[in-house]
Scaffold this active site. Sequence first.
Site, PDB file in Angstrom:
ATOM      1  N   GLU A  88       0.897  -1.152   0.000  1.00 59.07           N
ATOM      2  CA  GLU A  88       0.000   0.000   0.000  1.00 59.07           C
ATOM      3  C   GLU A  88       0.931   1.196   0.000  1.00 59.07           C
ATOM      4  O   GLU A  88       1.853   1.275   0.823  1.00 59.07           O
ATOM      5  CB  GLU A  88      -0.887  -0.009   1.249  1.00 59.07           C
ATOM      6  CG  GLU A  88      -1.932  -1.102   1.254  1.00 59.07           C
ATOM      7  CD  GLU A  88      -3.013  -0.903   0.194  1.00 59.07           C
ATOM      8  OE1 GLU A  88      -3.215   0.257  -0.233  1.00 59.07           O
ATOM      9  OE2 GLU A  88      -3.639  -1.892  -0.216  1.00 59.07           O
ATOM     10  N   THR A 137      11.400   3.074   0.490  1.00 61.02           N
ATOM     11  CA  THR A 137      11.220   4.498   0.198  1.00 61.02           C
ATOM     12  C   THR A 137      12.139   5.366   1.066  1.00 61.02           C
ATOM     13  O   THR A 137      12.527   4.950   2.162  1.00 61.02           O
ATOM     14  CB  THR A 137       9.743   4.876   0.465  1.00 61.02           C
ATOM     15  OG1 THR A 137       9.623   6.294   0.504  1.00 61.02           O
ATOM     16  CG2 THR A 137       9.257   4.340   1.812  1.00 61.02           C
ATOM     17  N   ASP A 138      12.405   6.575   0.593  1.00 57.26           N
ATOM     18  CA  ASP A 138      13.182   7.516   1.418  1.00 57.26           C
ATOM     19  C   ASP A 138      12.366   8.023   2.604  1.00 57.26           C
ATOM     20  O   ASP A 138      12.913   8.615   3.529  1.00 57.26           O
ATOM     21  CB  ASP A 138      13.692   8.695   0.564  1.00 57.26           C
ATOM     22  CG  ASP A 138      12.581   9.503  -0.111  1.00 57.26           C
ATOM     23  OD1 ASP A 138      11.387   9.144   0.013  1.00 57.26           O
ATOM     24  OD2 ASP A 138      12.912  10.506  -0.778  1.00 57.26           O
ATOM     25  N   GLU A 139      11.036   7.784   2.581  1.00 59.97           N
ATOM     26  CA  GLU A 139      10.180   8.355   3.631  1.00 59.97           C
ATOM     27  C   GLU A 139      10.463   7.737   5.002  1.00 59.97           C
ATOM     28  O   GLU A 139      10.098   8.304   6.024  1.00 59.97           O
ATOM     29  CB  GLU A 139       8.695   8.225   3.243  1.00 59.97           C
ATOM     30  CG  GLU A 139       8.450   8.856   1.890  1.00 59.97           C
ATOM     31  CD  GLU A 139       6.991   9.051   1.501  1.00 59.97           C
ATOM     32  OE1 GLU A 139       6.126   9.086   2.386  1.00 59.97           O
ATOM     33  OE2 GLU A 139       6.731   9.192   0.290  1.00 59.97           O
ATOM     34  N   TYR A 176       2.130   5.124   6.616  1.00 56.96           N
ATOM     35  CA  TYR A 176       2.781   4.502   5.449  1.00 56.96           C
ATOM     36  C   TYR A 176       4.263   4.300   5.712  1.00 56.96           C
ATOM     37  O   TYR A 176       4.789   3.180   5.603  1.00 56.96           O
ATOM     38  CB  TYR A 176       2.574   5.374   4.199  1.00 56.96           C
ATOM     39  CG  TYR A 176       3.507   5.021   3.055  1.00 56.96           C
ATOM     40  CD1 TYR A 176       3.445   3.779   2.432  1.00 56.96           C
ATOM     41  CD2 TYR A 176       4.472   5.938   2.605  1.00 56.96           C
ATOM     42  CE1 TYR A 176       4.322   3.454   1.385  1.00 56.96           C
ATOM     43  CE2 TYR A 176       5.339   5.624   1.569  1.00 56.96           C
ATOM     44  CZ  TYR A 176       5.265   4.379   0.961  1.00 56.96           C
ATOM     45  OH  TYR A 176       6.121   4.055  -0.058  1.00 56.96           O
ATOM     46  N   LYS A 180       6.543   0.849   6.132  1.00 53.22           N
ATOM     47  CA  LYS A 180       7.680   0.521   5.261  1.00 53.22           C
ATOM     48  C   LYS A 180       8.949   0.351   6.107  1.00 53.22           C
ATOM     49  O   LYS A 180       9.757  -0.534   5.851  1.00 53.22           O
ATOM     50  CB  LYS A 180       7.890   1.614   4.200  1.00 53.22           C
ATOM     51  CG  LYS A 180       6.818   1.678   3.127  1.00 53.22           C
ATOM     52  CD  LYS A 180       6.733   0.432   2.257  1.00 53.22           C
ATOM     53  CE  LYS A 180       7.913   0.271   1.328  1.00 53.22           C
ATOM     54  NZ  LYS A 180       7.692  -0.858   0.362  1.00 53.22           N
TER      55      LYS A 180
HETATM   56  P1  NAD Z   1       1.374   1.114  -6.367  1.00 53.53           P
HETATM   57  O1  NAD Z   1       0.433   1.457  -5.265  1.00 53.53           O
HETATM   58  O2  NAD Z   1       1.223   1.782  -7.692  1.00 53.53           O
HETATM   59  O3  NAD Z   1       1.333  -0.458  -6.646  1.00 53.53           O
HETATM   60  C1  NAD Z   1       1.321  -1.405  -5.617  1.00 53.53           C
HETATM   61  C2  NAD Z   1       0.984  -2.762  -6.226  1.00 53.53           C
HETATM   62  O4  NAD Z   1       0.991  -3.722  -5.164  1.00 53.53           O
HETATM   63  C3  NAD Z   1      -0.399  -2.824  -6.875  1.00 53.53           C
HETATM   64  O5  NAD Z   1      -0.314  -3.481  -8.119  1.00 53.53           O
HETATM   65  C4  NAD Z   1      -1.224  -3.632  -5.880  1.00 53.53           C
HETATM   66  O6  NAD Z   1      -2.265  -4.379  -6.497  1.00 53.53           O
HETATM   67  C5  NAD Z   1      -0.163  -4.547  -5.278  1.00 53.53           C
HETATM   68  N1  NAD Z   1      -0.542  -5.010  -3.925  1.00 53.53           N
HETATM   69  C6  NAD Z   1      -0.991  -4.254  -2.890  1.00 53.53           C
HETATM   70  N2  NAD Z   1      -1.260  -5.039  -1.833  1.00 53.53           N
HETATM   71  C7  NAD Z   1      -0.960  -6.307  -2.200  1.00 53.53           C
HETATM   72  C8  NAD Z   1      -1.020  -7.565  -1.532  1.00 53.53           C
HETATM   73  N3  NAD Z   1      -1.459  -7.665  -0.267  1.00 53.53           N
HETATM   74  N4  NAD Z   1      -0.616  -8.672  -2.207  1.00 53.53           N
HETATM   75  C9  NAD Z   1      -0.182  -8.588  -3.491  1.00 53.53           C
HETATM   76  N5  NAD Z   1      -0.125  -7.432  -4.175  1.00 53.53           N
HETATM   77  C10 NAD Z   1      -0.506  -6.305  -3.533  1.00 53.53           C
HETATM   78  O7  NAD Z   1       2.827   1.357  -5.745  1.00 53.53           O
HETATM   79  P2  NAD Z   1       4.141   1.960  -6.432  1.00 53.53           P
HETATM   80  O8  NAD Z   1       4.089   3.431  -6.384  1.00 53.53           O
HETATM   81  O9  NAD Z   1       4.388   1.263  -7.714  1.00 53.53           O
HETATM   82  O10 NAD Z   1       5.229   1.491  -5.361  1.00 53.53           O
HETATM   83  C11 NAD Z   1       5.835   0.204  -5.459  1.00 53.53           C
HETATM   84  C12 NAD Z   1       6.814   0.032  -4.328  1.00 53.53           C
HETATM   85  O11 NAD Z   1       7.819   1.034  -4.382  1.00 53.53           O
HETATM   86  C13 NAD Z   1       6.188   0.149  -2.928  1.00 53.53           C
HETATM   87  O12 NAD Z   1       6.777  -0.812  -2.101  1.00 53.53           O
HETATM   88  C14 NAD Z   1       6.532   1.558  -2.496  1.00 53.53           C
HETATM   89  O13 NAD Z   1       6.636   1.627  -1.086  1.00 53.53           O
HETATM   90  C15 NAD Z   1       7.887   1.740  -3.157  1.00 53.53           C
HETATM   91  N6  NAD Z   1       8.246   3.139  -3.499  1.00 53.53           N
HETATM   92  C16 NAD Z   1       7.375   3.930  -4.208  1.00 53.53           C
HETATM   93  C17 NAD Z   1       7.746   5.224  -4.544  1.00 53.53           C
HETATM   94  C18 NAD Z   1       6.850   6.110  -5.376  1.00 53.53           C
HETATM   95  O14 NAD Z   1       7.157   7.290  -5.565  1.00 53.53           O
HETATM   96  N7  NAD Z   1       5.751   5.617  -5.916  1.00 53.53           N
HETATM   97  C19 NAD Z   1       8.993   5.720  -4.153  1.00 53.53           C
HETATM   98  C20 NAD Z   1       9.856   4.885  -3.428  1.00 53.53           C
HETATM   99  C21 NAD Z   1       9.462   3.592  -3.115  1.00 53.53           C
HETATM  100  P1  TYD Z   2       2.328  12.237  -3.201  1.00 55.93           P
HETATM  101  O1  TYD Z   2       2.337  12.149  -4.684  1.00 55.93           O
HETATM  102  O2  TYD Z   2       1.142  11.731  -2.452  1.00 55.93           O
HETATM  103  O3  TYD Z   2       3.654  11.522  -2.695  1.00 55.93           O
HETATM  104  P2  TYD Z   2       4.330  11.487  -1.195  1.00 55.93           P
HETATM  105  O4  TYD Z   2       3.325  11.917  -0.196  1.00 55.93           O
HETATM  106  O5  TYD Z   2       4.676  10.042  -1.054  1.00 55.93           O
HETATM  107  O6  TYD Z   2       5.514  12.387  -1.266  1.00 55.93           O
HETATM  108  O7  TYD Z   2       2.523  13.754  -2.794  1.00 55.93           O
HETATM  109  C1  TYD Z   2       3.647  14.505  -3.228  1.00 55.93           C
HETATM  110  C2  TYD Z   2       3.597  15.844  -2.548  1.00 55.93           C
HETATM  111  O8  TYD Z   2       2.457  16.563  -3.038  1.00 55.93           O
HETATM  112  C3  TYD Z   2       3.413  15.754  -1.040  1.00 55.93           C
HETATM  113  O9  TYD Z   2       4.170  16.805  -0.409  1.00 55.93           O
HETATM  114  C4  TYD Z   2       1.936  15.993  -0.835  1.00 55.93           C
HETATM  115  C5  TYD Z   2       1.564  16.919  -1.985  1.00 55.93           C
HETATM  116  N1  TYD Z   2       0.187  16.765  -2.496  1.00 55.93           N
HETATM  117  C6  TYD Z   2      -0.653  17.884  -2.615  1.00 55.93           C
HETATM  118  O10 TYD Z   2      -0.256  19.009  -2.289  1.00 55.93           O
HETATM  119  N2  TYD Z   2      -1.915  17.701  -3.097  1.00 55.93           N
HETATM  120  C7  TYD Z   2      -2.385  16.477  -3.475  1.00 55.93           C
HETATM  121  O11 TYD Z   2      -3.572  16.366  -3.888  1.00 55.93           O
HETATM  122  C8  TYD Z   2      -1.512  15.344  -3.364  1.00 55.93           C
HETATM  123  C9  TYD Z   2      -1.984  13.975  -3.751  1.00 55.93           C
HETATM  124  C10 TYD Z   2      -0.235  15.541  -2.876  1.00 55.93           C
END
Ligand code: NAD
Ligand code: TYD
Length: 370
Positions: A88, A137-139, A176, A180
């Site tokens: 998630e 994630t960096d978070e 979140y 993580k």
């Molecule tokens: P996303 O939300 O787009 O995709 C997550 C996927 O995981 C989906 O396809 C969902 O169906 C699947 N999933 C969720 N719960 C599941 C479960 N219980 N069993 C099997 N599959 C399940 O996420 P994303 O943005 O592609 O992120 C992917 C990974 O990278 C995550 O672990 C996230 O923490 C990490 N990450 C994301 C970002 C970003 O900017 N998006 C940055 C750094 C790290």
């Molecule tokens: P987001 O894309 O949700 O990524 P993350 O929270 O993981 O960094 O949000 C990026 C930045 O944008 C974050 O500082 C929150 C801000 N944000 C808004 O200002 N409005 C929005 O509707 C959303 C989704 C994010």
Amino acid sequence: MNFKRNIIVTGGAGFIGSHVVRLFVRKYPDYRIINVDKLTYAGNLANLADIEACPNYLFVKADIVDFDRMLALMQEYSVDGVIHLAAESHVDRSIKDPFTFARTNVMGTLSLLQAAKVHWESSPAKYEDKLFYHISTDEVYGALELTRPEGDADGRGPYGEEFFVETTKYNPHSPYSASKASSDHFVRAFHDTYGMPTIVTNCSNNYGPYQFPEKLIPLFINNIRHRRPLPVYGRGENVRDWLYVEDHARAIDTIFHRGKVAETYNIGGFNEWKNIDIVKVLIRTVDRLLGNPEGASLDLITYVTDRAGHDMRYAIDSRKLQRELGWEPSLQFEEGIEKTVRWYLDNQSWLDNITSGAYENYYNDMYANR
Ligand code: NAD
Ligand code: TYD
């Protein structure tokens, strides 16, 4: 067919996972790539339509929390590598529903780790040539201060002197990032306790095609397109470090093959932006591509109540990865944003499918109370 490697990619139907699956399926025809995904609201097989018929690709709909299923899959396909992305991933959802985040991100990771442990420990070669690669994630590092709020002479980052390095102490603030962080600790514990070969990487914010339109960049592109308000949290001063998703996928490929077991690598683009500046870039780009007069959509900017616990600044120092494995981001931000905006404008049907029909409930649920 006998495959050279059998790799489970979890979360392959999501945003980053779909780019990783595509890269591996195309680049390594002698690897079998098994995409294990539950297809939550964020999972979408349309993200992989172009490779679904490839003979080295397999999709399995399954929940990573289901330990018996994970173990059975590892055994059935003689899995020797796991690239774990399923999670998630949206901070705002985690504020509303932390349990789902603990379930998938913590228990799901633990169930996968335990399945890999049981499978690999019972195989003749044990942990030899195996790898559990966890994408984080960096978070997890918390938030940095904004000590240079004006940025450099051109108004660009860095917006502070400090960066997250691999040894920065964990200090997560949102449900979140807490989930993580917990999963990262479990992965390292499996290395330290059982000797499982693991790697953890912590990446900055990704952007690019196929991102679910609840995240800042795709949400705002879609809203500008439809002349809907752009909800900027707080004063839009928060800073994020943005990386084009294909650059992240390339880093994952590099680290999966050449990364050192038990190491952590930070992945980022040294590309910090204030949210409000990103919003203006998006407005400028969408308006230009749609043929609107310059600034036509600026009136859509709507400042709304800040996100609870909103982290001020993320900034990744990825020099270890650059130095040790030679990875570098390939795209400048301007180029990446142009490609991204074009993709969403050209793929309106992909967005429509998510914002209507089967996905409608999830999407409306999220936005009903704004
Ligand atoms: P996303 O939300 O787009 O995709 C997550 C996927 O995981 C989906 O396809 C969902 O169906 C699947 N999933 C969720 N719960 C599941 C479960 N219980 N069993 C099997 N599959 C399940 O996420 P994303 O943005 O592609 O992120 C992917 C990974 O990278 C995550 O672990 C996230 O923490 C990490 N990450 C994301 C970002 C970003 O900017 N998006 C940055 C750094 C790290
Ligand atoms: P987001 O894309 O949700 O990524 P993350 O929270 O993981 O960094 O949000 C990026 C930045 O944008 C974050 O500082 C929150 C801000 N944000 C808004 O200002 N409005 C929005 O509707 C959303 C989704 C994010």
